[in-house]
Design an enzyme around this catalytic site. Structure first.
Site, PDB file in Angstrom:
ATOM      1  N   LYS A  79       0.859  -1.201   0.000  1.00  0.00           N
ATOM      2  CA  LYS A  79       0.000   0.000   0.000  1.00  0.00           C
ATOM      3  C   LYS A  79       0.884   1.235   0.000  1.00  0.00           C
ATOM      4  O   LYS A  79       0.640   2.201  -0.724  1.00  0.00           O
ATOM      5  CB  LYS A  79      -0.933  -0.017   1.211  1.00  0.00           C
ATOM      6  N   HIS A 110       3.343  12.605  10.978  1.00  0.00           N
ATOM      7  CA  HIS A 110       1.943  12.543  10.560  1.00  0.00           C
ATOM      8  C   HIS A 110       1.069  13.470  11.392  1.00  0.00           C
ATOM      9  O   HIS A 110       0.211  14.162  10.871  1.00  0.00           O
ATOM     10  CB  HIS A 110       1.394  11.123  10.744  1.00  0.00           C
TER      11      HIS A 110
END
Ligand code: NAD
Length: 429
Positions: free
Chosen positions: A264, A377
């Site tokens: 991914k 993040h």
């Protein structure tokens, strides 16, 4: 309550469909300003899909610092996920310091299928015999003059029976040059259909390309001296960082649950580049994951090994990316994205995409094995929380700084930071 579509929605003039979206579903001026289409974008959307109501303004970023086969490059990425652009740029810079990426790509041969039922052994033999092949080739080539002029076109056919269904699969190979090729292959398979039915005595179940694209592989690799890796190893020695990156890839090779996420991450960049160039992201993803599973088990698309004082990284995957056809040379944004890349041909774009996939994966692995990914993040996430809390203009970034100082990443913290900012005491709470 679900808002009802205006009556006769499908047949409404496009302006009324657009008014429904912008007037009813986009609830206020703030939302319309962020999400409504301009006239040109709407006209194009209305040409591109059915029942168009608007456009989705996906963020478009540029990953910088790539050195690919000796050329410096910036790569356009259309993506909603934070960190993808930053991670690609980070890895690109590290790899560039060690000499950059080397890439290669195979040709552009794709396959389309006519699946036939009710074919006996004699029919199968007629299909695959020399006369049958010549007739089928002629039927396919009828529509391919312009492709042949560009050096592409018919490359052969195969006939085989599928044991479980008993269907006979007639596969047609075509070099699609710079196109993605789906329509070209579907057209070719449909052109072959009447001839295939007559020759075989059977009936076609369907005519369709295969997105499995094993003859369209692209590869990228880097050889990163430890001296170039060291400054980015976040407290680890370069040798230890390299060992842990290679071990992380071995983990993905052993445990398919990790391989899903590993791959991914590889596709974070590749799918974003495919989106920025208006390629078919679903086709690219489907082919990549099929390739990763070709052994019968999901395995990583990348490989790493530390040898001597060098970390070697590599990737191989199918990349059926077009630089013409489909929506690619239709949409001005896609044409602009290709201009940024120096207008590559299909193989050139595949090579860039392969380097990007390797960069994205390397950035993720390096971060994961050297302290984790959440710190970076969450800073990006904070600006989103602040936006959701109503921050606009410079406020989301300023509020995110306040949130970082407190180390709290919640909606409540965002609201508190925004209130503090607006009260003018952001610096001395
Ligand atoms: P396309 O139908 O636009 O065909 C490509 C065209 O470009 C041809 O007319 C060709 O002659 C022309 N061309 C000009 N210069 C060329 C060059 N240098 N090389 C090759 N062709 C050149 O596009 P396509 O690539 O056949 O199909 C892509 C579209 O099909 C995408 O929009 C995709 O989403 C869609 N699609 C995908 C699937 C699938 O993936 N399963 C199925 C159906 C449709």
């Amino acid at each position: 309550m679900t808002p009802e579509l205006p009556p006769g929605f499908r047949k409404l003039p496009s302006a009324e469909r657009r008014a429904f979206w912008e007037g009813t579903l986009l609830a206020d001026d703030d939302e319309r300003e962020a999400a409504a289409a301009g006239d040109g974008a709407f006209t194009l959307a209305d040409l591109m899909v059915e029942n168009a109501v608007g456009v989705l303004p996906l963020p478009l970023g540029v990953a910088t610092g790539f050195l690919i086969d000796g050329s410096e490059m910036a790569v356009p990425l259309a993506v909603e996920e934070p960190s993808v652009v930053a991670a690609a740029s980070h890895a690109a810079r590290i790899v560039a310091a060690g000499g950059g990426f080397s890439t290669e790509a195979d040709g552009s041969v794709m396959e389309g299928y006519v699946y036939l039922e009710g074919v006996d052994a004699a029919g199968e033999a007629r299909l695959s015999g020399p006369e049958g092949r010549a007739e089928l080739e002629a039927a396919v080539r009828k529509g391919q003059a312009s492709l042949e002029k560009r050096g592409g076109g018919y490359r052969g056919l195969e006939v085989g029976r599928l044991p479980a269904t008993g269907l006979v699969a007639l596969s047609i190979s075509i070099d699609v040059r710079d196109a993605m090729g789906a329509n070209l292959l579907n057209t070719a398979a449909e052109a072959a259909r009447p001839v295939a039915e007559r020759l075989s005595g059977g009936r076609a179940l369907m005519c369709i390309l295969s997105n499995d694209s094993p003859r369209r592989l692209a590869r990228a690799r880097f050889a990163l001296p430890f001296a170039a890796l060291g400054p980015f190893a976040r407290g680890l020695s370069a040798a230890e960082a390299a060992r842990r990156v290679a071990l992380a890839c071995d983990l993905a090779d052993e445990d398919p649950r990790r391989a899903v996420t590993h791959n991914k991450g590889v596709m974070n960049g590749i799918a974003s580049l495919a989106q920025a160039t208006m390629n078919d992201t679903r086709a690219v993803e489907a082919a990549a994951h099929a390739w990763a599973s070709r052994s019968g088990r999901l395995r990583p698309l990348t490989a790493y090994r530390a040898e001597g004082e060098v970390l070697h990284g590599s990737i191989e995957l199918p990349l059926a990316l077009g630089t013409v056809g489909g929506s690619v040379d239709l949409h001005p944004a896609a044409r602009a994205a290709l201009r940024l890349l120096g207008n590559p041909d299909s193989r050139g774009l595949a090579r860039i995409a392969a380097a990007l996939g390797l960069a994205q994966n390397f950035a993720a692995l390096l971060a994961l094995v050297s302290g984790g990914i959440q710190g970076g993040h969450m800073r990006l996430h904070a600006t989103r929380l602040a936006y959701k809390a109503g921050a606009r203009g410079d406020e989301p970034r300023q509020a995110a700084e306040l949130m970082a100082a407190d180390g709290e990443w919640t909606a409540a913290a965002a609201a508190k930071a925004l209130a503090a900012l607006r009260a003018g005491n952001g610096g001395d709470r």
